[in-house]
Each structure stands twice: as structure tokens, then as C-alpha cells.
Design a protein around this motif. Sequence first.
Motif, PDB file in Angstrom:
ATOM      1  N   GLY A   1       4.160   3.693   4.657  1.00  0.00           N
ATOM      2  CA  GLY A   1       4.172   5.316   4.325  1.00  0.00           C
ATOM      3  C   GLY A   1       5.420   6.299   4.062  1.00  0.00           C
ATOM      4  O   GLY A   1       6.662   5.596   4.725  1.00  0.00           O
TER       5      GLY A   1
ATOM      6  N   VAL B   1      -1.524   1.712   2.118  1.00  0.00           N
ATOM      7  CA  VAL B   1      -0.419   2.772   2.341  1.00  0.00           C
ATOM      8  C   VAL B   1      -0.671   4.651   2.626  1.00  0.00           C
ATOM      9  O   VAL B   1      -1.532   5.039   1.895  1.00  0.00           O
ATOM     10  CB  VAL B   1       0.805   2.916   1.210  1.00  0.00           C
ATOM     11  CG1 VAL B   1       1.491   3.761   0.908  1.00  0.00           C
ATOM     12  CG2 VAL B   1       0.809   1.085   0.139  1.00  0.00           C
TER      13      VAL B   1
ATOM     14  N   LEU C   1       0.635   8.116   2.569  1.00  0.00           N
ATOM     15  CA  LEU C   1       1.329   9.030   2.167  1.00  0.00           C
ATOM     16  C   LEU C   1       0.793  10.484   2.491  1.00  0.00           C
ATOM     17  O   LEU C   1      -0.070  11.012   1.835  1.00  0.00           O
ATOM     18  CB  LEU C   1       1.431   8.817   0.086  1.00  0.00           C
ATOM     19  CG  LEU C   1       1.780   7.775  -0.398  1.00  0.00           C
ATOM     20  CD1 LEU C   1       1.813   8.234  -2.138  1.00  0.00           C
ATOM     21  CD2 LEU C   1       3.571   7.478  -0.029  1.00  0.00           C
TER      22      LEU C   1
ATOM     23  N   ARG D   1       7.184   6.003  -6.150  1.00  0.00           N
ATOM     24  CA  ARG D   1       5.737   5.492  -6.154  1.00  0.00           C
ATOM     25  C   ARG D   1       5.215   4.785  -6.622  1.00  0.00           C
ATOM     26  O   ARG D   1       4.697   3.895  -6.117  1.00  0.00           O
ATOM     27  CB  ARG D   1       4.760   6.720  -5.894  1.00  0.00           C
ATOM     28  CG  ARG D   1       3.456   7.299  -6.346  1.00  0.00           C
ATOM     29  CD  ARG D   1       3.029   8.245  -6.705  1.00  0.00           C
ATOM     30  NE  ARG D   1       1.237   7.969  -6.592  1.00  0.00           N
ATOM     31  CZ  ARG D   1       0.528   8.793  -5.375  1.00  0.00           C
ATOM     32  NH1 ARG D   1       1.336  10.141  -5.146  1.00  0.00           N
ATOM     33  NH2 ARG D   1      -0.887   7.901  -4.786  1.00  0.00           N
TER      34      ARG D   1
ATOM     35  N   PHE E   1       4.080   1.113  -5.122  1.00  0.00           N
ATOM     36  CA  PHE E   1       2.960   0.861  -4.378  1.00  0.00           C
ATOM     37  C   PHE E   1       1.292   0.358  -4.815  1.00  0.00           C
ATOM     38  O   PHE E   1       0.422   0.751  -5.033  1.00  0.00           O
ATOM     39  CB  PHE E   1       2.212   2.238  -3.408  1.00  0.00           C
ATOM     40  CG  PHE E   1       3.736   2.783  -1.788  1.00  0.00           C
ATOM     41  CD1 PHE E   1       4.298   1.558  -1.251  1.00  0.00           C
ATOM     42  CD2 PHE E   1       3.784   4.067  -2.439  1.00  0.00           C
ATOM     43  CE1 PHE E   1       5.394   2.148  -0.608  1.00  0.00           C
ATOM     44  CE2 PHE E   1       5.575   4.053  -1.655  1.00  0.00           C
ATOM     45  CZ  PHE E   1       5.877   3.522  -0.590  1.00  0.00           C
TER      46      PHE E   1
ATOM     47  N   LYS F   1      -1.395  -1.476  -4.269  1.00  0.00           N
ATOM     48  CA  LYS F   1      -2.039  -0.946  -3.102  1.00  0.00           C
ATOM     49  C   LYS F   1      -3.638  -0.189  -3.088  1.00  0.00           C
ATOM     50  O   LYS F   1      -3.502   0.875  -3.438  1.00  0.00           O
ATOM     51  CB  LYS F   1      -1.041  -0.808  -2.752  1.00  0.00           C
ATOM     52  CG  LYS F   1       0.418  -1.094  -2.232  1.00  0.00           C
ATOM     53  CD  LYS F   1       0.109  -2.726  -0.899  1.00  0.00           C
ATOM     54  CE  LYS F   1       0.619  -4.097  -1.161  1.00  0.00           C
ATOM     55  NZ  LYS F   1       0.039  -4.830   0.194  1.00  0.00           N
ATOM     56  N   ARG F   2      -3.776  -0.414  -1.010  1.00  0.00           N
ATOM     57  CA  ARG F   2      -5.123   0.300  -1.093  1.00  0.00           C
ATOM     58  C   ARG F   2      -4.019   2.011  -0.538  1.00  0.00           C
ATOM     59  O   ARG F   2      -2.711   1.776   0.161  1.00  0.00           O
ATOM     60  CB  ARG F   2      -5.831   0.325  -0.279  1.00  0.00           C
ATOM     61  CG  ARG F   2      -6.900  -0.154  -1.116  1.00  0.00           C
ATOM     62  CD  ARG F   2      -7.933  -1.092   0.361  1.00  0.00           C
ATOM     63  NE  ARG F   2      -7.141  -1.736   0.793  1.00  0.00           N
ATOM     64  CZ  ARG F   2      -7.663  -3.085   1.638  1.00  0.00           C
ATOM     65  NH1 ARG F   2      -9.084  -2.523   1.153  1.00  0.00           N
ATOM     66  NH2 ARG F   2      -7.205  -4.167   1.494  1.00  0.00           N
ATOM     67  N   ILE F   3      -4.097   3.388  -1.179  1.00  0.00           N
ATOM     68  CA  ILE F   3      -2.712   4.357  -0.830  1.00  0.00           C
ATOM     69  C   ILE F   3      -4.111   5.686  -0.028  1.00  0.00           C
ATOM     70  O   ILE F   3      -5.243   5.808  -1.111  1.00  0.00           O
ATOM     71  CB  ILE F   3      -2.482   4.926  -1.878  1.00  0.00           C
ATOM     72  CG1 ILE F   3      -1.450   3.970  -2.338  1.00  0.00           C
ATOM     73  CG2 ILE F   3      -2.231   6.049  -2.240  1.00  0.00           C
ATOM     74  CD1 ILE F   3      -0.764   4.572  -3.776  1.00  0.00           C
TER      75      ILE F   3
ATOM     76  N   GLN G   1      -3.502   9.719   1.010  1.00  0.00           N
ATOM     77  CA  GLN G   1      -2.247  10.501   0.670  1.00  0.00           C
ATOM     78  C   GLN G   1      -3.261  11.369   0.694  1.00  0.00           C
ATOM     79  O   GLN G   1      -4.486  12.584   0.503  1.00  0.00           O
ATOM     80  CB  GLN G   1      -2.249  10.874  -1.329  1.00  0.00           C
ATOM     81  CG  GLN G   1      -1.230  11.968  -1.653  1.00  0.00           C
ATOM     82  CD  GLN G   1      -0.583  11.644  -2.715  1.00  0.00           C
ATOM     83  OE1 GLN G   1      -0.754  10.716  -3.577  1.00  0.00           O
ATOM     84  NE2 GLN G   1      -0.281  12.760  -2.987  1.00  0.00           N
TER      85      GLN G   1
END
Length: 105
Positions: free
Chosen positions: A6, A60, A62, A71, A74, A77-79, A81
Motif C-alpha cells: 500500500g 494494492v 492506496l 503509481r 501498480f 494489479k488489483r487496486i 483506493q
Amino acid sequence: MMKIVGVAACTVGIAHTYIAQEKLENAAKNAGYDIHVETQGTIGIENELTDEQIKEADIVILAIDVKISGRERFDGKRIIQVPTEVAVKSPNKLIEKAQEVIAKG
């Protein structure tokens, strides 16, 4: 074991950044997950994520109120936020949400 990376970054000074980092780390560890949280504040990047940590991460998180540098690391990747406030106030919910996202594939 779920691996999480993160980034925490807030607009005002650095307090929220570190609180978000600490809350996320504690919530993830309590749930039995591996977590590494990088902070980006007025004094630059600390606890910088390695390429290896990012590559191995399942998700990830955020927790950011501002645009972060790097940024693109990433991409793919699955993010999740959220504003730093969410990480500070409901870190356990956030970790549960990460779990759901990964479970859905």
C-alpha cells in the motif's frame, strides 16, 4: 497468505499518512496477512516498496488524498483506493474489503 502492499499519502503535513500506515499494518497483521506500506509525505518517500513486494502482492491499497509518484508501478494489479481518513477510521473494514476483492478474483 494474502500479501498486501500500500501507499499512504495525505495533503496536510504528514500526520495522517503515518496514522493510516500504522492502522493498515495493524489491521492486516491482526488478520494474519503480510503487508508493506510506503509513505509519501512532505519529506519524500519512506519505507519504499520493492519491485519484489509489488510483484508478489495480491492487492494494492492506496490510502491517498493526493496524486502519488510511481503509481504506474501498480499497473495490472488489483487496486483499492480510498482517502486516508478511511484507513484511519475503518482499517479493519478496508482489509475485509481487500479480502473480498481477492476472493472474487
